[in-house]
Design a protein around this motif. Sequence first.
Motif, short mmCIF file in Angstrom:
data_model
loop_
_atom_site.label_atom_id
_atom_site.label_comp_id
_atom_site.label_asym_id
_atom_site.label_seq_id
_atom_site.Cartn_x
_atom_site.Cartn_y
_atom_site.Cartn_z
N VAL A 1 7.66 -12.92 -1.60
CA VAL A 1 7.08 -11.64 -1.58
C VAL A 1 5.84 -11.85 -2.50
CG1 VAL A 1 6.71 -9.28 -2.15
CG2 VAL A 1 8.54 -9.87 -0.99
N LYS A 2 6.10 -12.48 -3.77
CA LYS A 2 5.37 -12.79 -4.89
C LYS A 2 4.03 -14.03 -4.34
CE LYS A 2 8.11 -11.71 -8.76
NZ LYS A 2 8.99 -11.99 -9.83
N LEU A 3 4.81 -14.93 -3.62
CA LEU A 3 3.89 -15.86 -2.96
C LEU A 3 2.89 -15.28 -1.92
CD1 LEU A 3 6.05 -19.09 -2.16
CD2 LEU A 3 4.29 -18.78 -3.81
N HIS A 4 3.27 -14.30 -1.14
CA HIS A 4 2.27 -13.70 -0.21
C HIS A 4 1.31 -12.73 -1.16
CE1 HIS A 4 4.14 -15.00 3.41
NE2 HIS A 4 5.49 -14.50 3.21
N THR A 5 1.97 -12.31 -2.16
CA THR A 5 0.92 -11.31 -2.80
C THR A 5 -0.21 -12.15 -3.60
OG1 THR A 5 2.62 -9.69 -3.09
CG2 THR A 5 0.91 -9.59 -4.78
N THR A 6 0.24 -13.19 -4.00
CA THR A 6 -0.72 -14.13 -4.73
C THR A 6 -1.81 -14.78 -3.76
OG1 THR A 6 0.96 -14.90 -6.46
CG2 THR A 6 -1.03 -16.34 -5.91
N LYS A 7 -1.35 -15.11 -2.44
CA LYS A 7 -2.11 -15.50 -1.44
C LYS A 7 -3.13 -14.53 -0.88
CE LYS A 7 0.68 -19.28 0.38
NZ LYS A 7 1.53 -19.76 1.66
N LEU A 8 -2.36 -13.34 -0.96
CA LEU A 8 -3.59 -12.05 -0.61
C LEU A 8 -4.35 -11.81 -1.36
CD1 LEU A 8 -1.07 -9.46 0.65
CD2 LEU A 8 -2.83 -10.27 1.87
N MET A 9 -4.17 -11.93 -2.73
CA MET A 9 -4.95 -11.67 -4.05
C MET A 9 -6.23 -12.69 -3.97
SD MET A 9 -2.48 -10.67 -6.93
CE MET A 9 -3.77 -10.98 -8.26
N LYS A 10 -5.93 -14.16 -3.60
CA LYS A 10 -6.87 -14.99 -3.51
C LYS A 10 -7.99 -14.85 -2.42
CE LYS A 10 -4.46 -18.74 -5.95
NZ LYS A 10 -3.65 -20.09 -5.53
N LYS A 11 -7.28 -14.48 -1.34
CA LYS A 11 -8.26 -14.17 -0.09
C LYS A 11 -9.00 -12.99 -0.14
CE LYS A 11 -4.72 -16.72 2.96
NZ LYS A 11 -3.78 -16.47 4.20
N LEU A 12 -8.33 -12.00 -0.84
CA LEU A 12 -9.31 -10.90 -0.99
C LEU A 12 -10.20 -10.70 -2.08
CD1 LEU A 12 -6.63 -8.08 0.16
CD2 LEU A 12 -8.59 -8.86 1.37
N GLY A 13 -9.89 -11.70 -3.02
CA GLY A 13 -10.79 -11.78 -4.20
C GLY A 13 -10.41 -10.67 -5.19
N THR A 14 -9.03 -10.11 -5.26
CA THR A 14 -8.78 -9.21 -6.32
C THR A 14 -8.13 -9.80 -7.44
OG1 THR A 14 -6.55 -8.98 -4.77
CG2 THR A 14 -8.54 -7.49 -4.40
N VAL B 1 0.64 -1.32 0.02
CA VAL B 1 -0.01 0.01 0.03
C VAL B 1 0.98 1.18 0.00
CG1 VAL B 1 -1.57 1.41 1.49
CG2 VAL B 1 -1.91 -1.06 1.02
N GLN B 2 1.96 1.11 0.76
CA GLN B 2 2.95 2.17 0.70
C GLN B 2 3.95 2.31 -0.77
OE1 GLN B 2 5.46 1.85 4.15
NE2 GLN B 2 3.62 1.74 5.34
N GLY B 3 3.41 1.59 -1.53
CA GLY B 3 3.95 1.80 -2.94
C GLY B 3 5.44 1.23 -3.04
N LEU B 4 5.86 0.13 -2.02
CA LEU B 4 7.09 -0.46 -2.41
C LEU B 4 6.96 -1.52 -3.39
CD1 LEU B 4 7.42 1.06 0.35
CD2 LEU B 4 8.96 -0.86 0.74
N SER B 5 7.90 -1.82 -4.29
CA SER B 5 8.04 -3.05 -5.25
C SER B 5 8.40 -4.31 -4.41
CB SER B 5 9.09 -2.41 -6.36
OG SER B 5 10.67 -2.76 -5.54
N ASN B 6 8.15 -5.38 -5.31
CA ASN B 6 8.53 -6.69 -4.73
C ASN B 6 9.97 -6.65 -3.98
OD1 ASN B 6 5.87 -7.62 -5.10
ND2 ASN B 6 6.28 -8.57 -7.04
N THR B 7 10.96 -6.06 -4.83
CA THR B 7 12.36 -6.18 -4.53
C THR B 7 12.54 -5.31 -2.98
OG1 THR B 7 13.02 -6.36 -6.92
CG2 THR B 7 14.62 -5.28 -5.14
N GLU B 8 11.81 -4.10 -3.17
CA GLU B 8 12.15 -3.29 -1.79
C GLU B 8 11.29 -3.83 -0.68
OE1 GLU B 8 11.95 1.11 -3.90
OE2 GLU B 8 9.96 0.12 -3.69
N ILE B 9 10.00 -4.57 -0.78
CA ILE B 9 9.43 -5.36 0.15
C ILE B 9 10.24 -6.46 0.64
CG2 ILE B 9 7.49 -6.62 0.81
CD1 ILE B 9 5.69 -5.19 -1.00
N ALA B 10 10.78 -7.08 -0.27
CA ALA B 10 12.03 -8.33 -0.05
C ALA B 10 13.06 -7.79 1.05
CB ALA B 10 12.27 -9.09 -1.20
N ASP B 11 13.44 -6.63 0.23
CA ASP B 11 14.66 -6.19 1.17
C ASP B 11 14.36 -5.57 2.76
OD1 ASP B 11 16.37 -6.43 -0.77
OD2 ASP B 11 16.31 -4.39 -1.52
N VAL B 12 13.01 -5.05 2.89
CA VAL B 12 12.63 -4.49 4.24
C VAL B 12 12.26 -5.90 5.16
CG1 VAL B 12 10.78 -3.37 5.33
CG2 VAL B 12 11.84 -2.46 3.34
#
Length: 81
Positions: free
Chosen positions: A37-50, A18-29
């Motif tokens: 990070v991509k796996l978490h994003t995919t799981k979020l999309m499935k859970k939220l229906g996005t 939401v803060q606008g970080l890229s996958n690479t930046e999220i991984a670093d943080v």
Amino acid sequence: MNIDLITQREKEVATLMVQGLSNTEIADVLGISIHTVKLHTTKLMKKLGTINRAHTAYTIGCMDNKNKIIISSIKVYADIK
């Protein structure tokens, strides 16, 4: 949409997304791999229906402190098309 099943790590990824970080930046943080990070994003999309990362970030951005959706982002997204 099953918000109750979102893990703590998925919430951390979502917050940074939401803060606008890229996958690479999220991984670093978070000290995890980009693949994770991509796996978490995919799981979020499935859970939220996005349907994509932007829609996921928008939906998360519309949540209040109790993890309730304030706006039906799916309807809003459909209206944009």
